[in-house]
Design an enzyme around this catalytic site. Structure first.
Site, short mmCIF file in Angstrom:
data_model
loop_
_atom_site.label_atom_id
_atom_site.label_comp_id
_atom_site.label_asym_id
_atom_site.label_seq_id
_atom_site.Cartn_x
_atom_site.Cartn_y
_atom_site.Cartn_z
N GLU A 193 52.87 -41.79 -9.20
CA GLU A 193 52.68 -40.43 -8.70
C GLU A 193 53.89 -39.53 -9.00
O GLU A 193 54.27 -38.68 -8.21
CB GLU A 193 52.36 -40.42 -7.20
CG GLU A 193 50.97 -40.96 -6.89
CD GLU A 193 50.45 -40.54 -5.52
OE1 GLU A 193 50.92 -39.54 -4.98
OE2 GLU A 193 49.57 -41.24 -5.01
N HIS A 222 55.40 -43.36 0.82
CA HIS A 222 55.52 -44.81 0.66
C HIS A 222 57.00 -45.17 0.65
O HIS A 222 57.84 -44.35 0.27
CB HIS A 222 54.91 -45.28 -0.66
CG HIS A 222 53.41 -45.26 -0.70
ND1 HIS A 222 52.66 -46.36 -0.99
CD2 HIS A 222 52.53 -44.26 -0.46
CE1 HIS A 222 51.37 -46.04 -0.97
NE2 HIS A 222 51.27 -44.76 -0.65
#
Length: 496
Positions: free
Chosen positions: A70, A341
């Site tokens: 990402e 995350h």
């Protein structure tokens, strides 16, 4: 495969001060992180990713192979790249799909070859609000030269699997994620058969108890690094039925970090806080402390490092020595987590180095001793029943897609007749009822546009998807036959 080294050479070249070493490393530090770098969507994207680069640059000891997911914009990648050149002089930003792949690999050692392998099955264009199909998810592959020897090579595979939107086994995308797990397992198995060190890392969007997790470890000679060191860690979030079946108490926030390796949805990550808590932190500037002993029922592990050793002519074996979560620090001024995350960081060592460490440190914990003794790859295989489960999953999904294709093509045909009817109506009413003609023309345009879109999806995309499913099914059936033949030979030898 595409996007080869020839096109990437300028990017992977080190600065002039970097020197290529021929000395093979005795240990490697690996890090993987989902950066949450969605352009226009992720909050404080540029500031967070710049800080991620700074943290990588200041890490002690520094990581030597890094996989990012990402990381959508090349500007963010370049920011990270510029800050980490002194420790990670080689890097590759991967391109794929309509909106990009979001994948990048950084390395201390030269990247000899690079390719971007797009998954044949990767979501649906109709789910535009989810975006998996548009971002071109796949596997970023990099062949890293560790030393001068023939087998002094690490093949790094960085990926981001299709997101789960429902719980298994009712997840409508489970067939796609299973096919993706199968594909990356094939790539890792091929690297192992070449006698190379295999490093698979990324956001796999799967729980440790999931079928995809089982498939990867059974279909390729790799081990989940976290389970090597923490074999009794959770197999899902505390609220998941698969974890509740184990009868364990709800873990604390600290336990989820140190033992369960919960990279996502844990209490320590500010992006998983309530809107009120985020408002206090981001807008009011109030410090919000997290009670490390508070229950953490939603924390789960979605990010993984898989490690395997080829063993085919390779002079050394590799083992997982330690694994931790990192990148848990907050942004120094924004006070938010660097991503939604946390990173996973592992240290792997050669067998000779690992044996020396074990001999010199008899007081290590049981977990560390188990990690030191564990091989990098179990070399297991799927059972025939598991292959049958995959085939049944494929058939169920094929039936769904064929039904969808029929309805979409039928809609296209119907839209043609509706548009013709509207045009006839315009012809008859155009002179006398112009407003009716306008309405009919407007309806015809919208109807025919929607019909063409459905026709393209049903006739092109779904046909392509069904053909990819046929390829997947053939591979599974072929693997099943090989496994059954090998099992039959083994049984015959035992009988003799």
């Amino acid at each position: 495969m595409s996007d080869t080294t020839a096109a990437a050479a300028p990017e992977t070249s080190p600065p002039s001060t970097a020197s290529t070493t021929t000395t093979s490393p005795s240990q490697i530090r690996i890090l993987t992180l989902n950066c949450w770098g969605l352009k226009y969507i992720a909050k404080h994207r540029a500031a967070r990713l710049t800080e991620i680069g700074r943290r990588l640059a200041l890490a002690s000891p520094p990581p030597e192979i890094v996989g990012l997911q990402e990381c959508w914009t090349q500007a963010d990648y370049e920011s990270i790249r510029q800050q980490t050149r002194h420790i990670l002089p080689y890097g590759k930003f991967y391109f794929g799909g309509i909106w990009g792949a979001g994948l990048a690999i950084l390395s201390k050692w030269p990247i000899e070859e690079s390719s971007m392998y797009g998954y044949p099955l990767n979501g649906r264009p109709t789910a535009f609000f989810r975006g998996d199909w548009y971002v071109g998810k796949g596997v970023a592959c990099a062949r890293v030269r560790l030393g001068a020897g023939r087998h002094e090579v690490a093949e790094v595979f960085c990926t981001h699997l299709h997101a789960p939107y429902e719980r298994e086994p009712n997840d409508s995308y489970i067939c796609h994620r299973t096919a993706q797990a199968w594909e990356i397992a094939k790539l890792m198995r091929g690297a192992a058969e070449r006698g190379h060190l295999v490093i698979g890392l990324g956001d796999f969007n799967m729980l440790p108890a999931s079928f995809a997790h089982q498939l990867i470890q059974a279909h390729s000679p790799v081990r989940d690094a976290w389970q090597v060191v923490h074999p009794d860690s959770s197999v899902g979030a505390a609220i998941d039925p698969v974890e509740q079946q184990r009868g364990r108490p709800v873990p604390s926030a600290e336990f989820n970090i140190t033992v369960n390796g919960a990279t996502c949805d844990g209490r320590f990550n500010t992006w998983r806080w309530s809107k009120e808590e985020q408002k206090r932190l981001l807008k009011k500037g109030e410090e919000v402390e997290v009670d490390k002993d508070a229950p953490c029922p939603r924390g789960k592990r979605l990010d993984y490092i898989f490690v395997g050793d080829g063993g085919v002519g390779a002079p050394h074996k590799w083992s997982v020595q330690e694994v931790t979560l990192s990148m848990m620090e907050r942004h120094p001024t924004l006070r938010c987590s660097l991503s939604d995350h946390f990173a996973v960081e592992a240290r792997i060592v050669r067998s000779s180095e690992q044996e020396a460490t074990t001999t010199e440190a008899p007081g290590d914990t049981a977990a560390a001793a188990a990690a030191a003794a564990a091989p990098a790859a179990p070399n297991t295989a799927l059972t025939p029943e598991t292959y049958d489960l995959i085939i049944a999953m494929i058939h169920k999904y094929v039936q769904r897609e064929r039904s969808q294709r029929r309805w979409r093509i039928a809609h296209f045909v119907a839209s043609v007749f509706v548009s013709i009817g509207c045009m006839v109506g315009v012809w008859w009413t155009g002179d006398h009822l112009p407003y009716v003609a306008f309405i009919l023309l407007f309806v015809s345009t919208l109807n025919f546009g929607a019909g063409i879109l459905d026709g393209l999806i049903g006739g092109l995309f779904m046909s392509s998807e069904l053909r990819a499913l046929k390829e997947f099914e053939w591979e599974v059936r072929n693997a099943k036959q090989i496994a059954e033949a090998a099992g039959g030979e083994g049984e015959s030898k035992r009988m003799e």
